[in-house]
Design an enzyme around this catalytic site. Structure first.
Site, PDB file in Angstrom:
ATOM      1  N   LYS A   1      34.887  93.256 123.694  1.00  8.93           N
ATOM      2  CA  LYS A   1      34.457  92.819 125.024  1.00  8.93           C
ATOM      3  C   LYS A   1      35.373  91.726 125.573  1.00  8.93           C
ATOM      4  O   LYS A   1      35.624  91.671 126.788  1.00  8.93           O
ATOM      5  CB  LYS A   1      33.004  92.346 124.984  1.00  8.93           C
ATOM      6  CG  LYS A   1      32.002  93.442 124.592  1.00  8.93           C
ATOM      7  CD  LYS A   1      32.001  94.636 125.554  1.00  8.93           C
ATOM      8  CE  LYS A   1      30.923  95.647 125.193  1.00  8.93           C
ATOM      9  NZ  LYS A   1      30.853  96.784 126.129  1.00  8.93           N
TER      10      LYS A   1
ATOM     11  N   TYR B   1      32.755  93.775 117.903  1.00  5.59           N
ATOM     12  CA  TYR B   1      32.145  93.957 119.235  1.00  5.59           C
ATOM     13  C   TYR B   1      32.626  92.869 120.202  1.00  5.59           C
ATOM     14  O   TYR B   1      33.048  93.171 121.334  1.00  5.59           O
ATOM     15  CB  TYR B   1      30.620  93.919 119.091  1.00  5.59           C
ATOM     16  CG  TYR B   1      29.864  94.220 120.365  1.00  5.59           C
ATOM     17  CD1 TYR B   1      29.619  95.527 120.754  1.00  5.59           C
ATOM     18  CD2 TYR B   1      29.383  93.191 121.178  1.00  5.59           C
ATOM     19  CE1 TYR B   1      28.916  95.813 121.917  1.00  5.59           C
ATOM     20  CE2 TYR B   1      28.681  93.463 122.336  1.00  5.59           C
ATOM     21  CZ  TYR B   1      28.444  94.770 122.704  1.00  5.59           C
ATOM     22  OH  TYR B   1      27.756  95.045 123.859  1.00  5.59           O
TER      23      TYR B   1
ATOM     24  N   SER C   1      29.856  92.627 128.555  1.00  5.25           N
ATOM     25  CA  SER C   1      28.748  91.979 127.849  1.00  5.25           C
ATOM     26  C   SER C   1      28.910  90.475 128.002  1.00  5.25           C
ATOM     27  O   SER C   1      30.025  89.987 128.235  1.00  5.25           O
ATOM     28  CB  SER C   1      28.810  92.342 126.360  1.00  5.25           C
ATOM     29  OG  SER C   1      27.992  91.468 125.596  1.00  5.25           O
TER      30      SER C   1
HETATM   31  C1  BGC Z   1      24.615  93.576 122.884  1.00  2.72           C
HETATM   32  C2  BGC Z   1      23.157  93.394 122.530  1.00  2.72           C
HETATM   33  C3  BGC Z   1      22.777  91.929 122.607  1.00  2.72           C
HETATM   34  C4  BGC Z   1      23.225  91.307 123.909  1.00  2.72           C
HETATM   35  C5  BGC Z   1      22.986  89.807 123.947  1.00  2.72           C
HETATM   36  C6  BGC Z   1      24.872  92.939 124.216  1.00  2.72           C
HETATM   37  O1  BGC Z   1      26.191  93.131 124.604  1.00  2.72           O
HETATM   38  O2  BGC Z   1      24.939  94.959 122.896  1.00  2.72           O
HETATM   39  O3  BGC Z   1      22.910  93.882 121.214  1.00  2.72           O
HETATM   40  O4  BGC Z   1      21.350  91.799 122.502  1.00  2.72           O
HETATM   41  O5  BGC Z   1      24.594  91.546 124.114  1.00  2.72           O
HETATM   42  O6  BGC Z   1      23.415  89.160 122.787  1.00  2.72           O
END
Ligand code: BGC
Length: 269
Positions: free
Chosen positions: A171, A167, A154
């Protein structure tokens, strides 16, 4: 759109392949000539629909139920895949989730769920893939590499994300898992890379694009001023899995409309 049979004769296992980005990657790999194992943990009918779409394009595809955070289930899935297709050439470790909360309210359950799927799951699946690639070695005429691993990371492997600490931590961890593993197995001709999507139109971020107000807010973060579509990630995965990119090792490919370009500086600074 077919991709020139770039992956003809190869087999790909894609985790979290029954929806969103994983689904598009599975379908794209299939249309590039690969057989596909469509992993899922919920909604079997969706996984079956993905497999059917791949089969209707002429490739073989099976579904595989496994929680990527569960070692025994991951091992059983790889064993079943090798039994069916003899080997695996490509792993797309894509399964991921969000459980968002302000930091002071984040529960251990929310923390563990995200770290377990996004990071531990990536470790468990990549380990099984590497074991299979090492066992088998290069297959001349099929690919010049012994195997390819692509992690779905991400933009949040480098962009901090308030309210999403679990999250972003998963990542960020995935980034150095990818690079360290790439360094470790490169001499075995195993290529390890990541794709880092920005805002892509999927169920995971539905709230961020589904109303005009939310979409306008989101666009403040995207210099290219549009949301990304899942097929754009699928096409990149085909390319990164193919021998066209045989010298790409340990790299993160950002697919984000410029989200990582400090969009606040479009006007400020
Ligand atoms: C997330 C999304 C988000 C995007 C940009 C992704 O990794 O899962 O929810 O919109 O990153 O911020």
């Amino acid at each position: 759109m077919r991709s020139l049979d770039l992956l003809k004769g190869q087999t790909a296992l894609v985790t979290g392949a029954n929806s969103g980005i994983g689904r598009a990657i599975a379908v794209a790999l299939g249309s590039a000539g690969a057989n596909v194992i469509v992993n899922y943990v919920a909604n079997p009918a969706d996984a079956e629909a993905v497999a059917e779409e791949i089969r209707s394009g002429g490739q073989r595809a099976i579904t595989a139920l496994a929680d990527v955070a569960d070692e025994a289930q991951v091992q059983a899935m790889f064993a079943a895949a090798v039994l069916e297709f003899d080997t695996i050439d490509i792993l797309v470790s894509n399964a991921g989730m969000e459980r968002n909360a302000p930091f002071h309210e984040m529960s251990v359950g929310q923390w563990d769920a995200v770290i377990n799927v996004n990071l531990r799951g990536a470790f468990l699946c990549a380990r099984e893939a590497v074991r299979e690639f090492l066992r088998r070695g290069v297959r001349p005429g099929i690919s010049v590499a012994a195997g390819k691993i692509i992690f779905t990371s991400s933009v949040h492997e480098v962009i901090p994300w308030a309210g999403h600490v679990n999250y972003a931590a998963s990542k960020g961890g995935l980034m150095l898992l990818m690079k360290s593993l790439a360094q470790e197995v490169a001499e075995k001709r195993i290529r390890v890379n990541s794709i880092a999507p920005g805002a892509i139109r999927t169920p995971i971020n539905h709230a961020a694009w589904s109303t005009p107000e939310a979409y306008a807010e989101l666009m403040k973060l995207v210099p290219y001023k549009r949301i990304g579509e899942i097929e754009e990630i699928g096409r990149a995965a085909v390319w990164l899995a193919s021998d066209f990119t045989d010298y790409i090792v340990g790299t993160t490919l950002f697919i984000d409309g410029g989200m990582t370009l400090y969009p606040g500086f479009e006007t400020g600074g």
